[in-house]
Write a protein that holds these residues in place. Sequence first.
Motif, PDB file in Angstrom:
ATOM      1  N   SER A 299       1.005  -1.344  -0.191  1.00 20.72           N
ATOM      2  CA  SER A 299       0.156   0.070   0.044  1.00 20.72           C
ATOM      3  C   SER A 299       0.704   1.323   0.078  1.00 20.72           C
ATOM      4  O   SER A 299       1.599   1.432   0.973  1.00 20.72           O
ATOM      5  CB  SER A 299      -1.025  -0.054   1.177  1.00 20.72           C
ATOM      6  N   THR A 360      -4.453   2.909  -3.369  1.00 18.03           N
ATOM      7  CA  THR A 360      -4.378   2.284  -2.009  1.00 18.03           C
ATOM      8  C   THR A 360      -3.864   1.076  -2.024  1.00 18.03           C
ATOM      9  O   THR A 360      -2.987   0.599  -0.989  1.00 18.03           O
ATOM     10  CB  THR A 360      -5.843   2.406  -1.263  1.00 18.03           C
ATOM     11  N   PHE A 361      -4.210   0.289  -3.063  1.00 18.43           N
ATOM     12  CA  PHE A 361      -3.538  -1.167  -3.041  1.00 18.43           C
ATOM     13  C   PHE A 361      -2.793  -1.566  -4.198  1.00 18.43           C
ATOM     14  O   PHE A 361      -3.304  -1.194  -5.408  1.00 18.43           O
ATOM     15  CB  PHE A 361      -4.852  -1.947  -2.836  1.00 18.43           C
TER      16      PHE A 361
END
Length: 722
Positions: A299, A360-361
Motif C-alpha cells: 500500500s 491504496t492497493f
Amino acid sequence: MEKKNFSNVVKFSLIITVAAVLSACAKKPETLSDRAVAAMKQATSYMMDSVSFHGGFVWNYLPDFSRRWGEMEAKPSMIWMQAPSTPGVGEALINAYRTTGDEFFYDAAKKVAQAVMDAQYDCGGWNYCFDYEGEKALEQWYRTVGYSGWRLEEFQHYYGNATFDDSATTDAAKFLLHLYNEKHDADIKPALDKAINFLLESQYPIGGWPQRYPIMTDRPDDYTPYITINDDVLEQCIDLLTQCRQSLAREDLTEPINRAMHLIPKLQYKAPLAGWSDQYTPDDLMPAHARTYEPRAVSPRTTAGIVRTLMDYYRRTGDKSYIEGIPRAIDFIESKALTKEQIEKFGRPGRDPEAILVPTFVDPDTGKPLFVHREGSNVYNGRYYTNQDPANTIAHYSSAAWVNTKALRAEYEALPDEYDNGRARRPAFGEGGPRPIGEMAESVIAALDGRGRWLTPLRTISNPYKPGASTEPSHVKTYISTRVGDEYDTSPHENRGSELCISTAEFIRNMNILCSYINSTKPKEAATWTAASHPYILETLGDPAEIKVKGGKAFEFNGDDGLYIKGMPLAGLESFTVEAIIKPYSNGPREQRYMHMGSYDNERITMETRINPDSTWYADCFLRLSPFKSKTLIDPSKTHPADRWYNVTFTVGPEGIASYVDGVLECSDSIPYKPVIGSGITSLGVRQNKVGWYTGAIYKVRVSPGILKPGEFLKDQDKLNK
C-alpha cells in the motif's frame, strides 16, 4: 534529630504547594475560569447520571435515548471501547481533575474505570463493545445488527476475544494507566497489570501483534491472526508499552518495545515495490489480505505513514537502521502515481497541488493497482471485487490517496540536521489556532443547555435492523459508491435530517477546551515539595523515614529507599530553575541520584551526588533531551564536606544550563533547551529505574519557571546548619 520510621506508604506525606495564593474574597464577580469549572461539573453530572450505563458510554444518543450508536447501533445495555467513547470520557475527566484538583472529577473517572474493568476479558484485552446483559446477548447482537452492516465486516463474526483494531484495547489500557498514575489506586492495578501482560503474551516473537487475541478462528481465510499495521495497531501497542515503561519504571518492557520497533523495517517489501502492507502472515512476513475490500497488497498510502513513523523512531533513538529504506519507499510511492486519465476517472480531487494520487492497493505479484468495487444492495446479496478501473470505486474505503512525496522526501533529507535537536514540542490545545482559547471557552459555556447537555447535530445514522433480506446474488449497481446499501444494511451513513444528539466526542472536546482555558490562566508560579500533612505519594520503595529538623520535617533515605511522587512541574516550561535542599551523608555509595524528573528513560533531568572517600561530595546535574543529546554538569574538583545541608540548584533554558551549590556557580554549558520534558513522574531518593540509590536527607524541592538569580535562591540550608 528525632527520627520517626514508617513501613507503609500511607504513613508518608508529600504535598505540592503553589507559592501564589488566590484571594479568598467570596463576593468577587465570577470569573470565566469559575464559570468554566461550573460548566464542566454540570456537564459531567449529566453525562454520568443520565447518559452513562454503569459508567460506560457509546458514541451518540438521541436526546430521548430512543436510539444510540457506537460504530453501529447499540442496545441500552451496551458500552463501547472504540473512540470516542468510554476511555475517551475517562481521559477527559482525568484532565479535568488535573486541571482543577477537584475530587468530583476523579470520582467520576473512577466510575468510568469500573466500566472499563467490567468490559475487560479475562485474557486482559477488550473488544470493540461490551454488553452488560451478558455474552449470549452480545452474540445475538452480532448475529443481527452486527452481521447486517455490509461494510463493517469486523462486526459480522463474533469471536469472543479481544481486539487491537481501532485502539480498543490500547485506549482502554492507557486510560487505566493514566488514572492509576494519579494516585496509584490499588483497585486499578490488577486490571492494568492484566492489560500489560496481555500485550506481552499476544506479541509474536518477531515483534508484531495480531488483530485479535487469543487466536480464535474457524475459517481458513480469517485475517485476525495476521500481524497488523492497519489503524496504527503496531504503533499504538508500542506507545502503550512505552508509557508503562516510563511511568511504572518497567525495565522489562524495553525488549518487547525494541522488538516491535525493529520489526517495521523488516516488513518492507522487496524493490521495486519497496513499501509496506497493512497485514502480514506471521510465519513468512508476506503481505496478507484483511476484509474483502482490503486485498493482499503493498500500500503506497500505508507506506507514506510508515515512513513518517520511521523518521520519528530515528528522532527518538538516532538509530539509522530505521531510515535506511526510506528512499526506496518514496521511490515506490512515486512510481505508482496515477495518470491524468486515471485521476479524472477516479473523480475525487485533492487539496494539495504538490501531491500525487496513488492507489491504496498494489498487487505484490504484478505491481498493478487494485481498485475496489461492489455490487448488490446488502451483505446478503452483494459482493466486493477488484480490478484496474479507477472509476466508480467504493466510497467508504478510498481506493486511492493523495500523497505529497516532495514534502516527505524533504523531511527525510532534513533529518541529519534535525535529529540532533530532539523532538519539537507539540503546541498545547488552543495555541496557534483560528480562535483565542478564551473565545472558545466562552462559546462552549454558552452552548451548554440548562440540563447540562452539549447538543450537537447527529452526523451519522443507520437503518434499524430488519430481518428477511434475500440471499440471492444481486448485480445491482445502485449502491456501488454509497456508504450504505438498502434498508437491510445497518452500516452508519450520513444523516441528512436535522436531529440533534448527545455526543461523547462533543463532551470530550468541550471539556478539554475548558481545561485548556483554565490552565492558560494559571500563574506560572513556583511549586514547592516538602514534608506536610497530606499524602501525595504514588509509591514507596524500601523504608524511608520522616525526621524532625530545625526547619520542620525532612525525608531521610538510607541507600535502599525511594519515593515515586505525583507531579511533572517542568511540563511546558520554556525555562526553569530546580532547587533541592539536601544533606548528603558521608557513608553513602559513590554515585547517587536523589531526584529524577521526567520520563523513565528519555527526556529528563536528574540531580545527583558523588561521594569521595574523604567524606566530601560534589554535584552532578544531568539533562537529557533525547537518547542522543544530553549534557552532564560535573566538576570533581569542586567538593564540599558531607553531612551538612546544601542548596543545589539546576537552571535550564534556551540560552543554556548551569549548576550551583549554595548560590555559587559551579558548571555551565550552552546546550539549548526546548520544552520537551512533558511526561513522566518524579522520583526522590533514587532514579526511576531503581539505580543510584541516595543516602541522605531532603528537606525541600522547589521548581520555578524562568531562570532565577543566585540572590533569589532558597536559603533554608543556613537555618538548618545552625
